[in-house]
Design an enzyme around this catalytic site. Structure first.
Site: not given
Ligand SMILES: *Cc1c(COP(=O)(O)O)cnc(C)c1O
Ligand code: SF4
Length: 322
Positions: A94-95, A98, A107, A111, A114, A116, A275, A312, A319
């Site tokens: 995206r950037y 990076r 994981c 969570c 989450c 994702r 999010d 975000d 962000k």
């Protein structure tokens, strides 16, 4: 479990196991089964022992809840548009300077909030060798990429051999100046920070580690010793926290967490606005409240303890500080 992921005994993955462990009331069995059929469940021993009741600040984060079955109109399966920004499997770019590299989508813990959650899970997959080669080739072909961020899923549950190989391949790309890993392992399963894993992390280029924790109770003595071992390798530790209703949405909870992070050598980096992933509305906190909490903490705790409050923006817009 895909190959290449360290084996972890006694992790609670089934609703029945949560009930037997006293972490879920039996009358919530059916709703929890429906949630578990849709979103992965995993509570490793290090976190299970911290849960006193399903609705305490630790239990809320990991114990499935019927409210997850309700998707609010503004919620989205891919809230920050990872998919749209993925030029080749495993890369999100995206950037300009990076890129994210997601070697696996599993994981150590799942969570309930989450971002994702539609992608991660024990069967969420691990990049094949051919896909990894494609990801390295993409990074090598984009000289603007200065930093490669390993995320997922959680890269630190890869076997040390596999993780070490990925880090060494990425650092060998001449224009990559920095590597970063985003992980919950030092909190969720600190026993995975073994001498073998530390050796795999001991690379030549600068490596930063961003650790996700949302409540002071997550920073246990075992987490502190894992962090100490990581810091001794010269790996700067950054903290990432999600602002969550009834978990940490008050001055005392966030202040305690940020101080506990500093004691563990973790510099609080980002406080994330939640999010809008499906079924997560019960965790929403108004941005105005988040700003107020941080304003009130300013001056009361060390300036080094204060993270940037970040949103975000949906749709992959990136962000912005709140
Ligand atoms: C969050 C994110 C990053 C890292 O952003 P920093 O502000 O450098 O921590 C990089 N790429 C993508 C796609 C992201 O979502
Ligand atoms: S550890 Fe991170 S990626 Fe994994 S379930 Fe939690 S928030 Fe999602």
């Amino acid at each position: 479990m895909p190959d290449g992921i360290s084996h972890k005994p006694r992790t609670l993955r089934r609703v029945e196991e949560l009930i037997e462990a006293g972490l879920l009331p039996a009358e919530q069995r059916d709703a929890a089964e429906a949630v578990a059929a849709r979103y992965a469940v995993s509570v490793p021993p290090a976190l299970a022992t911290l849960i006193e009741t399903p609705d305490d600040p630790i239990g809320l984060q990991f114990i499935p809840d019927a409210a997850e079955l309700i998707t609010a109109p503004h919620e989205s399966a891919d809230p920050i548009a990872d998919e749209a920004l993925s030029p080749v499997p495993g890369i999100v770019h995206r950037y300009p300077d990076r890129a994210l590299l997601k070697p696996l989508l599993a994981c150590p813990v799942y969570c309930r909030f989450c971002f994702r959650r539609e992608q991660v899970g024990p069967d969420g997959g691990i990049l094949s060798q051919a896909e990894l080669e494609g990801a390295y080739a993409y990074i090598a072909a984009h000289p603007g990429i200065r930093e490669v961020i390993l995320t997922g899923g959680d890269p630190l549950i890869l076997s040390p051999r596999r993780l070490g190989e990925i880090l060494r391949r990425v650092q060998a790309i001449p224009h990559v100046e920095l590597l970063r890993i985003h992980s919950r392992v030092p909190v969720a399963d600190p026993a995975l920070i073994t001498p073998e894993l530390l050796a795999a992390l001991d690379i030549d280029k600068p490596l930063y580690l961003a650790i996700h924790a949302n409540h002071a109770r997550e920073i246990t003595p075992a987490t502190e010793s894992a962090c100490r071992a990581l810091a001794r390798l010269g790996i700067p530790l950054l903290g990432q926290t999600v602002l969550l209703a009834n978990v940490n949405d008050n001055e005392a909870a966030l202040g305690d967490l940020f101080r506990a992070m500093l004691r563990a050598r973790i510099k609080p980096y980002y406080l994330h606005q939640l999010d809008p992933a499906p079924g997560t509305a019960r965790f929403h906190v108004e941005p105005e409240r988040g700003r107020e909490i941080l304003r009130n903490l300013r001056g009361k705790i060390s300036g080094t303890a204060l993270p940037t409050y970040i949103l975000d923006r949906p749709g992959g817009l990136g962000k912005i500080p709140l």
